[in-house]
Design an enzyme around this catalytic site. Structure first.
Site, PDB file in Angstrom:
ATOM      1  N   HIS A 108      29.447  40.379  43.674  1.00 57.70           N
ATOM      2  CA  HIS A 108      30.891  40.363  43.415  1.00 57.70           C
ATOM      3  C   HIS A 108      31.489  41.673  43.908  1.00 57.70           C
ATOM      4  O   HIS A 108      30.920  42.747  43.704  1.00 57.70           O
ATOM      5  CB  HIS A 108      31.194  40.201  41.928  1.00 57.70           C
ATOM      6  CG  HIS A 108      32.663  40.214  41.625  1.00 57.70           C
ATOM      7  ND1 HIS A 108      33.453  39.087  41.716  1.00 57.70           N
ATOM      8  CD2 HIS A 108      33.492  41.228  41.267  1.00 57.70           C
ATOM      9  CE1 HIS A 108      34.697  39.403  41.423  1.00 57.70           C
ATOM     10  NE2 HIS A 108      34.752  40.697  41.138  1.00 57.70           N
ATOM     11  N   ASP A 187      39.079  32.478  31.109  1.00 56.88           N
ATOM     12  CA  ASP A 187      39.388  33.473  32.135  1.00 56.88           C
ATOM     13  C   ASP A 187      40.541  33.016  33.011  1.00 56.88           C
ATOM     14  O   ASP A 187      41.384  33.827  33.417  1.00 56.88           O
ATOM     15  CB  ASP A 187      38.154  33.750  32.990  1.00 56.88           C
ATOM     16  CG  ASP A 187      38.441  34.768  34.093  1.00 56.88           C
ATOM     17  OD1 ASP A 187      38.736  35.932  33.752  1.00 56.88           O
ATOM     18  OD2 ASP A 187      38.404  34.393  35.277  1.00 56.88           O
ATOM     19  N   ARG A 194      47.283  38.342  33.038  1.00 57.81           N
ATOM     20  CA  ARG A 194      47.090  39.772  33.331  1.00 57.81           C
ATOM     21  C   ARG A 194      47.938  40.197  34.516  1.00 57.81           C
ATOM     22  O   ARG A 194      48.487  41.299  34.550  1.00 57.81           O
ATOM     23  CB  ARG A 194      45.622  40.065  33.609  1.00 57.81           C
ATOM     24  CG  ARG A 194      44.752  40.126  32.359  1.00 57.81           C
ATOM     25  CD  ARG A 194      43.289  40.099  32.721  1.00 57.81           C
ATOM     26  NE  ARG A 194      42.942  41.171  33.639  1.00 57.81           N
ATOM     27  CZ  ARG A 194      41.923  41.127  34.501  1.00 57.81           C
ATOM     28  NH1 ARG A 194      41.150  40.042  34.569  1.00 57.81           N
ATOM     29  NH2 ARG A 194      41.669  42.153  35.281  1.00 57.81           N
ATOM     30  N   SER A 209      36.224  39.508  32.635  1.00 58.60           N
ATOM     31  CA  SER A 209      36.599  38.505  33.632  1.00 58.60           C
ATOM     32  C   SER A 209      35.485  38.307  34.655  1.00 58.60           C
ATOM     33  O   SER A 209      35.089  37.180  34.963  1.00 58.60           O
ATOM     34  CB  SER A 209      37.895  38.931  34.329  1.00 58.60           C
ATOM     35  OG  SER A 209      38.241  38.006  35.344  1.00 58.60           O
ATOM     36  N   LYS A 213      32.183  34.914  34.290  1.00 59.40           N
ATOM     37  CA  LYS A 213      31.928  33.912  35.337  1.00 59.40           C
ATOM     38  C   LYS A 213      30.486  33.965  35.807  1.00 59.40           C
ATOM     39  O   LYS A 213      29.860  32.925  36.068  1.00 59.40           O
ATOM     40  CB  LYS A 213      32.901  34.115  36.499  1.00 59.40           C
ATOM     41  CG  LYS A 213      34.350  33.810  36.146  1.00 59.40           C
ATOM     42  CD  LYS A 213      35.243  33.773  37.358  1.00 59.40           C
ATOM     43  CE  LYS A 213      35.599  35.140  37.879  1.00 59.40           C
ATOM     44  NZ  LYS A 213      36.582  35.844  37.036  1.00 59.40           N
TER      45      LYS A 213
END
Length: 496
Positions: A108, A187, A194, A209, A213
């Protein structure tokens, strides 16, 4: 800690959610007030909040108020861990064959300009024996999304069910897909809020967040590319390091072997920015060519994951395996297989992966206009600022200001110079691909401000990678010392 090479044991699943009483809705203002005043929320309070977010038991204003209270007061590590766990189980959790457990990996990035790392990394990892169920996102603001880049390829389908993902992983070893409606619904609600409540940069909310996931994906190993610099979410190394430590710590407690790489995001990654142009540059990387900074980040992130899952004795050895997969064409072949598995016609995938640059450009289509800007003086390129370039491309149609907004995949920029290079006044330094009759003077002024020149001798630019953060208690820290590409310095390494 099971890192590296051992099967990660997942943390105990949360118990049954508390059944709130009939007057529970009236208690949410008290819960918001408690966090607003800096008090610690109990596990069951966080669980009830996440459940209400998911099931529609809260007003939008109440959710926004809680997000702002968290932004103002923060959360301690226990609260952050509980929030992440509860968000992870707010929807469906993916399941994989037991035999895949050790080899399930993902990466990520916190977002950057020109960041096309996932495109060459996923197939290279698959060649090395990993299973890569990569769930990515679309871009919002000045940063481009991985899914936007792949959707510039005709026919590529980012919407894949869990069953389809499993079949693709069985055949190809990797897939890059979007988040489904069933996966981490909490999320999806909070992420959208947000953005409109100015709470995007909250450390506990970012941590929850990202990792909720990944926990719902049921990966065993995760590498995080945490960006810092003028074009990143966090501009300073110190703030990015704090986020990286939070991510590594919480990820490890969730049973995911987690490593974070801190990388610079002042200038674009690579030489091309914009969706179709970045696909073309990713293909160069998959052929063993392309910009050295892109290749270094791909091989280092991949090397970390191969070390984490026990497929390499060190990050350096893992990086060498990723480099070999890029150089011998096997990663490119796997990328072609992934394109076809996700809906791209065989002829299109072949033309894209084995064709010339001109043939590839025909597959992806080009913008109607191109304009080159000249350097306004002689000098050595000290840097190329990513943010002004991204902002202009955004205005030209490459980005979106709200979720779901259509974008122009063909808009982009090619850098014609590199940092440290000597340039002459009047020589072109950037090429803009756009659909307008011509660029405006405002666009040109903004772009010219991105080129930083100095009257000095050529110099070697800084390495993109600043630091690697390992899980606390890792027994193999010394294995990373002195590895090629890591600078050979203990200063690059720390534990979360």
């Amino acid at each position: 800690m099971s890192c590296p090479g051992q099967s990660a044991e997942t943390s105990p699943a949360p118990g049954p959610m508390d059944q709130p009483g009939p007057d529970s809705a009236s208690s949410f203002p008290a819960l918001i007030r408690k966090k607003r005043d800096g008090e610690k929320l109990r596990d069951e309070e966080i669980r009830r909040f996440v459940r209400a977010v998911t099931q529609g038991g809260l007003q939008e204003g109440q959710m926004g108020a809680m997000l702002m209270a968290i932004w103002l007061q923060g959360m301690d590590p226990d609260e952050t861990l509980t929030l992440t766990r509860e968000m992870a189980v707010s929807g469906k959790v993916l399941e994989w064959p037991e035999s895949w457990q050790r080899l399930l990996v993902d990466k990520h990035s916190t977002g950057g300009v020109g960041d096309k790392v996932s495109l060459p990394l996923a197939p290279a990892l698959a060649v090395c024996g990993c299973k890569v169920p990569m769930i990515s996102g679309h871009g919002l603001g000045h940063t481009g999304g991985t899914l936007d880049k792949l959707e510039s390829v005709p026919g590529f389908n980012v919407s894949q069910s869990p069953e389809q993902m499993r079949r693709i992983l069985e055949r190809v070893g990797c897939c890059i897909v979007g988040q489904t409606e069933e996966l981490v619904p909490a999320d999806k609600v909070l992420y959208g809020l947000r953005d409109v409540t100015a709470t995007v940069d909250s450390l506990p909310l970012i941590t929850a967040s990202i990792l909720s996931k990944k926990a719902a994906e049921k990966v065993s190993n995760l590498v995080l590319d945490v960006k810092f610099g003028s074009a990143a979410l966090y501009t300073s190394l110190e703030s990015a390091r704090s986020l990286a430590h939070s991510l590594v710590s919480v990820g490890s407690q969730l049973g995911i072997c987690t490593v974070a790489v801190l990388s610079r995001m002042d200038g674009p990654l690579g030489q091309r920015v914009g969706h179709t142009l970045e696909v073309l540059e990713a293909l160069q990387c998959l052929e063993g060519r392309g910009p050295s900074d892109l290749r270094q980040l791909v091989t280092t992130l991949g090397g970390c994951l191969l070390w984490q899952c026990g497929e390499a004795g060190s990050v350096g050895q893992g990086a060498a395996r990723i480099a070999a997969a890029l150089d011998d064409g096997s990663a490119l072949g796997r990328f072609q297989a992934m394109l076809q598995a996700q809906g791209v016609a065989a002829g299109v995938a072949q033309a894209l992966c084995t064709g010339t640059e001109e043939q590839r450009g025909q597959v992806l289509s080009r913008a109607r206009a191109q304009e080159e800007l000249p350097a306004v003086q002689d000098g050595t390129v000290q840097g190329v600022e990513a943010l002004p370039i991204a902002q202009v491309l955004h205005k030209l149609g490459a980005g979106r200001t709200q979720k779901g907004q259509p974008i122009n995949h063909r808009v982009g920029a090619e850098l014609l110079v590199t940092v440290g290079q000597r340039v002459a006044k009047g020589s072109p330094w950037i090429r803009i691909h756009h659909e307008m009759p011509e660029l405006s003077e405002e666009h040109r002024r903004t772009l010219q401000g991105a080129l930083v020149l100095a009257d000095s001798e050529p110099f070697v630019p800084s390495c993109k990678i600043a630091e690697i953060i390992l899980p606390r208690g890792s027994r193999t820290l010394e294995e990373l010392m002195g590895e090629p590409g890591l600078g050979g310095s203990r200063a690059l390494l720390s534990s979360a």
